[in-house]
Design a protein around this motif. Structure first.
Motif, PDB file in Angstrom:
ATOM      1  N   LEU A 172      10.796 -13.014 -10.335  1.00 35.59           N
ATOM      2  CA  LEU A 172      10.778 -11.555 -10.156  1.00 35.59           C
ATOM      3  C   LEU A 172       9.395 -11.010 -10.468  1.00 35.59           C
ATOM      4  O   LEU A 172       8.787 -11.390 -11.475  1.00 35.59           O
ATOM      5  N   GLN A 173       8.920 -10.120  -9.623  1.00 37.69           N
ATOM      6  CA  GLN A 173       7.690  -9.382  -9.913  1.00 37.69           C
ATOM      7  C   GLN A 173       7.959  -7.905  -9.696  1.00 37.69           C
ATOM      8  O   GLN A 173       8.295  -7.498  -8.589  1.00 37.69           O
ATOM      9  N   ILE A 174       7.836  -7.127 -10.756  1.00 37.48           N
ATOM     10  CA  ILE A 174       7.974  -5.680 -10.644  1.00 37.48           C
ATOM     11  C   ILE A 174       6.592  -5.092 -10.388  1.00 37.48           C
ATOM     12  O   ILE A 174       5.615  -5.468 -11.040  1.00 37.48           O
ATOM     13  N   VAL A 175       6.530  -4.182  -9.409  1.00 39.78           N
ATOM     14  CA  VAL A 175       5.290  -3.474  -9.089  1.00 39.78           C
ATOM     15  C   VAL A 175       5.588  -1.984  -9.159  1.00 39.78           C
ATOM     16  O   VAL A 175       6.399  -1.472  -8.390  1.00 39.78           O
ATOM     17  N   GLY A 176       4.944  -1.301 -10.089  1.00 38.38           N
ATOM     18  CA  GLY A 176       5.085   0.147 -10.212  1.00 38.38           C
ATOM     19  C   GLY A 176       3.963   0.826  -9.452  1.00 38.38           C
ATOM     20  O   GLY A 176       2.797   0.621  -9.770  1.00 38.38           O
TER      21      GLY A 176
ATOM     22  N   ALA B 123       3.665  -0.287 -19.580  1.00 38.79           N
ATOM     23  CA  ALA B 123       4.280  -1.122 -18.543  1.00 38.79           C
ATOM     24  C   ALA B 123       3.858  -2.565 -18.778  1.00 38.79           C
ATOM     25  O   ALA B 123       2.664  -2.850 -18.908  1.00 38.79           O
ATOM     26  N   ARG B 124       4.834  -3.450 -18.823  1.00 41.32           N
ATOM     27  CA  ARG B 124       4.545  -4.888 -18.923  1.00 41.32           C
ATOM     28  C   ARG B 124       4.853  -5.543 -17.584  1.00 41.32           C
ATOM     29  O   ARG B 124       5.492  -6.594 -17.509  1.00 41.32           O
ATOM     30  N   PHE B 125       4.413  -4.861 -16.542  1.00 38.42           N
ATOM     31  CA  PHE B 125       4.537  -5.330 -15.162  1.00 38.42           C
ATOM     32  C   PHE B 125       3.348  -4.776 -14.404  1.00 38.42           C
ATOM     33  O   PHE B 125       2.548  -4.015 -14.947  1.00 38.42           O
ATOM     34  N   THR B 126       3.194  -5.167 -13.164  1.00 37.67           N
ATOM     35  CA  THR B 126       2.037  -4.777 -12.357  1.00 37.67           C
ATOM     36  C   THR B 126       2.077  -3.286 -12.020  1.00 37.67           C
ATOM     37  O   THR B 126       3.108  -2.773 -11.596  1.00 37.67           O
ATOM     38  N   ILE B 127       0.929  -2.628 -12.190  1.00 37.25           N
ATOM     39  CA  ILE B 127       0.797  -1.208 -11.851  1.00 37.25           C
ATOM     40  C   ILE B 127      -0.247  -1.055 -10.750  1.00 37.25           C
ATOM     41  O   ILE B 127      -1.340  -1.626 -10.821  1.00 37.25           O
ATOM     42  N   ALA B 128       0.118  -0.269  -9.728  1.00 34.56           N
ATOM     43  CA  ALA B 128      -0.793   0.069  -8.625  1.00 34.56           C
ATOM     44  C   ALA B 128      -0.887   1.588  -8.536  1.00 34.56           C
ATOM     45  O   ALA B 128       0.011   2.306  -8.984  1.00 34.56           O
ATOM     46  N   PHE B 129      -1.990   2.066  -7.961  1.00 30.78           N
ATOM     47  CA  PHE B 129      -2.220   3.503  -7.825  1.00 30.78           C
ATOM     48  C   PHE B 129      -2.353   3.886  -6.359  1.00 30.78           C
ATOM     49  O   PHE B 129      -3.121   3.280  -5.621  1.00 30.78           O
ATOM     50  N   ASP B 130      -1.606   4.893  -5.953  1.00 33.48           N
ATOM     51  CA  ASP B 130      -1.668   5.396  -4.576  1.00 33.48           C
ATOM     52  C   ASP B 130      -1.761   6.935  -4.614  1.00 33.48           C
ATOM     53  O   ASP B 130      -0.798   7.629  -4.327  1.00 33.48           O
ATOM     54  N   PRO B 131      -2.945   7.469  -4.972  1.00 36.71           N
ATOM     55  CA  PRO B 131      -3.085   8.917  -5.125  1.00 36.71           C
ATOM     56  C   PRO B 131      -2.912   9.700  -3.822  1.00 36.71           C
ATOM     57  O   PRO B 131      -2.588  10.877  -3.855  1.00 36.71           O
TER      58      PRO B 131
ATOM     59  N   PHE C 148       1.311  -3.328   1.713  1.00 35.69           N
ATOM     60  CA  PHE C 148       0.339  -2.424   1.109  1.00 35.69           C
ATOM     61  C   PHE C 148      -0.657  -3.216   0.289  1.00 35.69           C
ATOM     62  O   PHE C 148      -0.364  -4.316  -0.189  1.00 35.69           O
ATOM     63  N   THR C 149      -1.849  -2.655   0.188  1.00 30.70           N
ATOM     64  CA  THR C 149      -2.892  -3.149  -0.692  1.00 30.70           C
ATOM     65  C   THR C 149      -3.426  -1.925  -1.418  1.00 30.70           C
ATOM     66  O   THR C 149      -3.881  -0.975  -0.780  1.00 30.70           O
ATOM     67  N   LEU C 150      -3.301  -1.930  -2.742  1.00 32.18           N
ATOM     68  CA  LEU C 150      -3.670  -0.767  -3.548  1.00 32.18           C
ATOM     69  C   LEU C 150      -4.500  -1.191  -4.752  1.00 32.18           C
ATOM     70  O   LEU C 150      -4.362  -2.320  -5.243  1.00 32.18           O
ATOM     71  N   PRO C 151      -5.324  -0.275  -5.261  1.00 36.05           N
ATOM     72  CA  PRO C 151      -5.995  -0.578  -6.524  1.00 36.05           C
ATOM     73  C   PRO C 151      -4.962  -0.598  -7.640  1.00 36.05           C
ATOM     74  O   PRO C 151      -3.985   0.154  -7.600  1.00 36.05           O
ATOM     75  N   GLY C 152      -5.177  -1.483  -8.587  1.00 37.00           N
ATOM     76  CA  GLY C 152      -4.226  -1.600  -9.679  1.00 37.00           C
ATOM     77  C   GLY C 152      -4.894  -1.504 -11.030  1.00 37.00           C
ATOM     78  O   GLY C 152      -6.122  -1.495 -11.141  1.00 37.00           O
ATOM     79  N   ALA C 153      -4.091  -1.448 -12.069  1.00 31.76           N
ATOM     80  CA  ALA C 153      -4.599  -1.380 -13.429  1.00 31.76           C
ATOM     81  C   ALA C 153      -5.386  -2.643 -13.781  1.00 31.76           C
ATOM     82  O   ALA C 153      -6.310  -2.597 -14.581  1.00 31.76           O
ATOM     83  N   ASP C 154      -5.018  -3.767 -13.144  1.00 30.98           N
ATOM     84  CA  ASP C 154      -5.679  -5.043 -13.426  1.00 30.98           C
ATOM     85  C   ASP C 154      -6.259  -5.674 -12.162  1.00 30.98           C
ATOM     86  O   ASP C 154      -6.260  -6.892 -12.020  1.00 30.98           O
TER      87      ASP C 154
END
Length: 168
Positions: free
Chosen positions: A85-89, A108-116, A35-41
């Protein structure tokens, strides 16, 4: 109608939190769907994390057990990030506004992605929130889990530690 769906979704989340882990649609040892999603960063791309153990967590702002899982995931990222380890929410709210409100109170102190549109949870066969998939450094599915309870913490951490050991 939206209120009814939110109530139904919340009821589903509570039910899943109290139920035993459910079997999801992915086979252990199968390649994790990319997957490739927009993220918070910026953009979040699973393929760019090849070589790391990735804990992909699907969550929503209305999900009570998600509020319980975030502190644990923050702890796991801090404890094992340096070991690979990499957590992706992956948030599945219809708009990122609701997700951002959630993150303001439950950081969240880990990667956040958005999938609306929910394409990624469909690829992964996700049935409820939260659900997680542990992906090995080789990009293959190691384990899946539905719901989140305090009693899950030790077993989930043991799976992460084992995956990190196998990644060496």
């Amino acid at each position: 109608m939206k209120m009814l769906s939110m109530v139904s979704a919340a009821a589903l989340a509570v039910t899943l939190a109290a139920a035993p882990a459910l079997v999801l649609a992915l086979d252990k040892g199968a390649p994790a769907p990319q997957f490739t999603l927009p993220g918070a960063d910026g953009e979040v791309k699973l393929a760019s994390l090849q070589g790391k153990v990735v804990y992909v967590d699907f969550w929503a702002s209305w999900c009570g057990p998600c509020r319980q899982s975030f502190p644990w995931m923050n702890e796991m990222q801090a404890k094992y990030g340096a070991r690979g380890l990499q957590i992706v929410g992956v948030n599945v709210d219809a708009t990122s506004d609701e997700a951002r409100k959630f993150l303001a109170t439950t950081p969240a102190r880990f990667t956040i992605a958005f999938d609306p549109k929910g394409a990624t949870p469909r690829q992964y066969g996700i049935k409820g929130m939260p659900s997680s998939v542990l992906v090995g450094a080789d990009g293959k599915v190691i384990a899946e889990h539905s719901g989140f309870r305090d009693s899950d913490r030790a077993a989930l951490e043991a799976q992460i530690v084992a995956a990190l050991g196998a990644a060496k």
